[in-house]
Motif scaffolding. Structure first.
Motif, mmCIF file in Angstrom:
data_model
loop_
_atom_site.group_PDB
_atom_site.id
_atom_site.type_symbol
_atom_site.label_atom_id
_atom_site.label_comp_id
_atom_site.label_asym_id
_atom_site.label_seq_id
_atom_site.Cartn_x
_atom_site.Cartn_y
_atom_site.Cartn_z
ATOM 1 N N ALA A 166 -0.213 2.004 10.786
ATOM 2 C CA ALA A 166 -1.481 2.645 11.116
ATOM 3 C C ALA A 166 -2.059 3.379 9.906
ATOM 4 N N PRO A 167 -3.384 3.489 9.822
ATOM 5 C CA PRO A 167 -4.025 4.227 8.718
ATOM 6 C C PRO A 167 -4.009 5.726 8.973
ATOM 7 N N LEU A 168 -2.826 6.297 9.072
ATOM 8 C CA LEU A 168 -2.706 7.721 9.329
ATOM 9 C C LEU A 168 -3.027 8.525 8.068
ATOM 10 N N SER A 169 -3.404 9.779 8.252
ATOM 11 C CA SER A 169 -3.789 10.634 7.132
ATOM 12 C C SER A 169 -2.567 11.063 6.327
ATOM 13 N N ASN A 170 -2.834 11.723 5.213
ATOM 14 C CA ASN A 170 -1.751 12.199 4.346
ATOM 15 C C ASN A 170 -0.889 13.249 5.036
ATOM 16 N N PHE A 171 -1.390 13.851 6.100
ATOM 17 C CA PHE A 171 -0.575 14.796 6.877
ATOM 18 C C PHE A 171 0.706 14.129 7.363
ATOM 19 N N HIS A 172 0.604 12.843 7.643
ATOM 20 C CA HIS A 172 1.751 12.092 8.169
ATOM 21 C C HIS A 172 2.510 11.419 7.017
ATOM 22 N N SER A 173 2.903 12.215 6.042
ATOM 23 C CA SER A 173 3.565 11.657 4.849
ATOM 24 C C SER A 173 4.890 10.989 5.184
ATOM 25 N N TYR A 174 5.472 11.332 6.317
ATOM 26 C CA TYR A 174 6.741 10.743 6.724
ATOM 27 C C TYR A 174 6.637 9.243 7.002
ATOM 28 N N THR A 175 5.425 8.713 7.080
ATOM 29 C CA THR A 175 5.264 7.274 7.351
ATOM 30 C C THR A 175 5.261 6.442 6.068
ATOM 31 N N GLN A 176 5.478 7.060 4.918
ATOM 32 C CA GLN A 176 5.348 6.330 3.656
ATOM 33 C C GLN A 176 6.523 5.410 3.362
ATOM 34 N N ASP A 177 7.660 5.626 3.984
ATOM 35 C CA ASP A 177 8.753 4.663 3.855
ATOM 36 C C ASP A 177 9.557 4.664 5.147
ATOM 37 N N TYR B 152 8.229 -8.071 12.899
ATOM 38 C CA TYR B 152 8.487 -7.702 11.503
ATOM 39 C C TYR B 152 9.973 -7.439 11.252
ATOM 40 N N GLU B 153 10.827 -7.946 12.120
ATOM 41 C CA GLU B 153 12.225 -7.529 12.143
ATOM 42 C C GLU B 153 12.928 -7.694 10.799
ATOM 43 N N GLN B 154 12.619 -8.746 10.072
ATOM 44 C CA GLN B 154 13.334 -8.999 8.827
ATOM 45 C C GLN B 154 13.117 -7.907 7.779
ATOM 46 N N HIS B 155 12.077 -7.075 7.967
ATOM 47 C CA HIS B 155 11.773 -6.020 7.004
ATOM 48 C C HIS B 155 12.305 -4.650 7.428
ATOM 49 N N LEU B 156 12.929 -4.556 8.604
ATOM 50 C CA LEU B 156 13.122 -3.249 9.228
ATOM 51 C C LEU B 156 14.545 -2.700 9.170
ATOM 52 N N ASP B 157 15.401 -3.235 8.328
ATOM 53 C CA ASP B 157 16.783 -2.746 8.267
ATOM 54 C C ASP B 157 16.877 -1.246 7.982
ATOM 55 N N ALA C 135 0.833 -1.204 0.000
ATOM 56 C CA ALA C 135 0.000 0.000 0.000
ATOM 57 C C ALA C 135 0.867 1.253 0.000
ATOM 58 N N LYS C 136 1.940 1.250 0.806
ATOM 59 C CA LYS C 136 2.837 2.403 0.855
ATOM 60 C C LYS C 136 3.484 2.634 -0.505
ATOM 61 N N ALA C 137 3.933 1.542 -1.147
ATOM 62 C CA ALA C 137 4.602 1.669 -2.444
ATOM 63 C C ALA C 137 3.650 2.220 -3.502
ATOM 64 N N LEU C 138 2.406 1.747 -3.479
ATOM 65 C CA LEU C 138 1.419 2.211 -4.458
ATOM 66 C C LEU C 138 1.055 3.680 -4.238
ATOM 67 N N THR D 51 12.766 4.719 5.881
ATOM 68 C CA THR D 51 13.873 5.666 6.040
ATOM 69 C C THR D 51 13.354 7.045 6.430
ATOM 70 N N SER D 52 12.355 7.526 5.723
ATOM 71 C CA SER D 52 11.766 8.828 6.060
ATOM 72 C C SER D 52 11.204 8.823 7.478
ATOM 73 N N LEU D 53 10.572 7.724 7.840
ATOM 74 C CA LEU D 53 9.975 7.610 9.170
ATOM 75 C C LEU D 53 11.045 7.687 10.252
ATOM 76 N N GLY D 54 12.128 6.960 10.071
ATOM 77 C CA GLY D 54 13.210 6.988 11.054
ATOM 78 C C GLY D 54 13.844 8.358 11.168
ATOM 79 N N GLN D 55 14.038 9.022 10.034
ATOM 80 C CA GLN D 55 14.628 10.361 10.064
ATOM 81 C C GLN D 55 13.688 11.356 10.742
ATOM 82 N N TYR D 56 12.398 11.255 10.434
ATOM 83 C CA TYR D 56 11.434 12.174 11.041
ATOM 84 C C TYR D 56 11.408 11.984 12.558
ATOM 85 N N TYR D 57 11.418 10.725 12.998
ATOM 86 C CA TYR D 57 11.403 10.462 14.434
ATOM 87 C C TYR D 57 12.629 11.082 15.107
ATOM 88 N N SER D 58 13.780 10.938 14.480
ATOM 89 C CA SER D 58 15.006 11.500 15.058
ATOM 90 C C SER D 58 14.927 13.018 15.155
#
Length: 570
Positions: free
Chosen positions: A450-461, A551-556, A287-290, A463-470
């Motif tokens: 989570a089904p977050l809104s488009n406001f939370h665009s940082y959750t789409q991949d 989900y560890e195998q997907h989280l590198d 879903a994220k990729a699409l 790497t972006s999510l990890g950087q945003y959290y930092s």
């Protein structure tokens, strides 16, 4: 190619519903329209009273899809009969619902309201326009008037309910939809909005029941799926889940129709509920990729850089904002247990909750803050005058107190207020701030799923999510150093490990005496108003701790961004 999902499915199934749809335009089941009147005609005493022959011509042109022609005719009608409000009403509706020119509609509202100040339709159109532009103060004012003037107008009730829903006033939205459905009980968009309002108000059982009744009549309604899957825990034999998995999604893929992202998220949630974590993660990742990634990592980093370099402790010396300690902000990333925390706190007899309030962000807008520009925020913090700070603080207090009268503390849980805490400190230098935290990996994985809104665009991949959290943590570290406000960090893991102990600490931090009612949060009448609604109504559970390991195998990629939070390893 058929562009209506439901037509394609129903033809494939050769079902009894086939005649409901045509192959060349989206049907009512596909369109998740915010405002959906019972019919396309503007109906009111104004329309009946109008004697202009141009109004029917404009409606004919609109019905034929000749929108520019309809627009020209209506402008002509307004010039010929300038005291007839009908042309303005029809033109506003045309701009708002068909031409996507809401700004032009808003420009016409003063004329319409001057000509027809006691018309329910005029206020309904005003509420609709302002709601579309997220101008909620004006939207609510006109929604209230529309309901008062036209308490039996189903369209007016529908528009008002939409405004109240967006403002998280779910009880009011629910009452409007009950009145609306008493008039038109089979109207699908009204039933959908009613179910959404019930879900927001915390009546999950009734919301689910309505979704299931809709499913019996409209088995292929995507908006209904979206409401249903957030109102219950999905089981393996659920007929809605099975229909989506076995019929709707395969047909959607086969026909190359839109909607795959929505269905993949729903299937991801279903598989997670069933304990099929590998399949669940695959659905979410697809879903994220699409959906594609629209997050600008550089812009977010520049925002934080500008705030960190532009705001210092000296900027708060001698701040002359409000002395009130009533406001309490709960800030942080989504999925940190903040809803659970809010429920615990607002069960205290002296604490009220106002949910994810827009009040502080409205104050920031009035102060001139550009939310995309950290330098703009820093400049506003430095330059705001004591008079401006006190005026904005008074407005915030009035709105929050009206929402929760008689409370010593009022909790505002708009989590992304963490971005503008410097302005909050200018308005309320003594008010408290709670920073809701959770294990970084658990937090980020939960956001990703989570089904977050488009406001939370940082959750789409990842790497972006990890950087945003930092960057979030870096900004909060800075606020802790420079703000005069008391700030308390509350970790989700501590809450689930010792709910009473942590609750007592937070109540003490808020300067209040302990009350055992805080531990009866599942019974809280202050509704949980987020996607955590179902979870927060369950007994405290610990299964969300270290959830990321499933989900560890997907989280590198995520691990690479968050490793500095784990000096001793994951």
């Amino acid at each position: 190619m058929e562009n209506c999902l439901h037509t394609a499915i129903l033809r494939k199934q050769n079902s009894r519903y086939k005649t409901r749809h045509t192959a060349h335009k989206p049907c009512d089941l596909c369109e998740n329209v915010v405002f959906s009147p019972h019919n396309n005609a503007v109906r009111s005493q104004m329309a009946k009273a109008s004697k202009s022959p141009l109004i029917p011509q404009a409606k004919e042109a609109e019905a034929a899809g000749q929108l520019l022609l309809a627009e020209r005719i209506l402008h002509t009608a307004a010039k010929i009969t300038p005291k007839d409000p009908t042309a303005y009403a029809v033109l506003i509706r045309l701009y708002t619902r068909k031409m996507k020119k809401t700004d032009m509609a808003i420009a016409l509202l003063p004329k319409l309201l001057k000509l027809a100040p006691k018309s329910a339709l005029a206020h309904e159109l005003a509420a609709e326009c302002f709601c579309k532009k997220r101008m909620y103060v004006s939207a609510k004012e006109h929604a209230d008037k529309a309901v008062k003037l036209g308490p039996k107008s189903p369209d007016g009730l529908y528009v008002a309910a939409t405004v109240y829903f967006d403002l998280e006033e779910y009880d009011r939205a629910t009452k409007c939809m009950e009145a609306c459905l008493a008039i038109r009980p089979k109207h699908l968009p009204s039933r959908l909005l009613y179910a959404k309002s019930l879900r927001g108000a915390g009546d999950l059982q009734k919301a689910e029941s309505i979704c299931r009744s809709i499913f019996e009549e409209y088995p292929d309604s995507l908006p209904n799926y979206s409401i249903w899957h957030q109102a219950c825990k999905i089981t393996a034999d659920d007929p809605i889940y099975l229909h989506i998995r076995d019929t709707v999604y395969p047909t959607l893929v086969e026909k190359k129709l839109p909607g795959r992202v929505v269905l993949l998220r729903i299937l991801g949630k279903a598989e997670n509920d069933l304990g099929n974590f590998e399949t669940s993660f695959q659905h979410y990742a697809e879903a994220k990729a699409l959906a594609g990634n629209t997050h600008d990592r550089t812009a977010n980093k520049l925002f934080v850089n500008a705030v960190v370099s532009g705001v210092s402790r000296a900027d708060f010396f001698g701040s002359a904002g409000s002395e009130s300690q009533s406001p309490v902000l709960v800030v942080g990333m989504p999925r940190t247990g903040s809803t659970l925390l809010e429920q615990i706190l607002s069960n205290h007899p002296q604490i009220g909750g106002i949910g994810e309030s827009k009040y502080l962000r409205e104050a920031a807008s009035k102060a001139g803050v550009d939310f995309q520009d950290g330098s703009s925020l820093a400049d506003t913090i430095r330059k705001i005058t004591p008079d401006q700070a006190q005026e904005l603080a008074a407005e915030y207090l009035q709105k929050s107190t009206n929402a929760q009268p008689g409370m010593l503390r009022i909790v505002d849980k708009n989590l992304h207020n963490f971005e503008i805490l410097g302005l909050y400190a200018k308005l309320f230098p003594k008010a408290r701030i709670i920073n809701a935290l959770r294990d970084p990996m658990d937090n980020c994985v939960s956001c990703y799923l989570a089904p977050l809104s488009n406001f939370h665009s940082y959750t789409q991949d990842l790497t972006s999510l990890g950087q945003y959290y930092s960057e979030f943590r870096r900004l909060m570290d800075h606020w802790k150093k420079v703000l005069p406000n008391p700030i308390m960090e509350v970790h989700y893991e501590d809450v689930v490990a010792d709910t009473e102990g942590k609750a007592r600490e937070v109540i003490d931090f808020l300067g209040l005496d302990w009350d055992p009612a805080c531990l009866s949060f599942q019974e809280n009448v202050n509704q949980a108003r987020t996607i955590s609604t179902w979870q927060v109504r369950q007994p405290i559970y610990k299964s969300s701790v270290k959830r990321w390991a499933r989900y560890e195998q997907h989280l590198d990629p995520l691990k690479a961004e968050l490793k500095h939070f784990y000096p001793d390893g994951f």
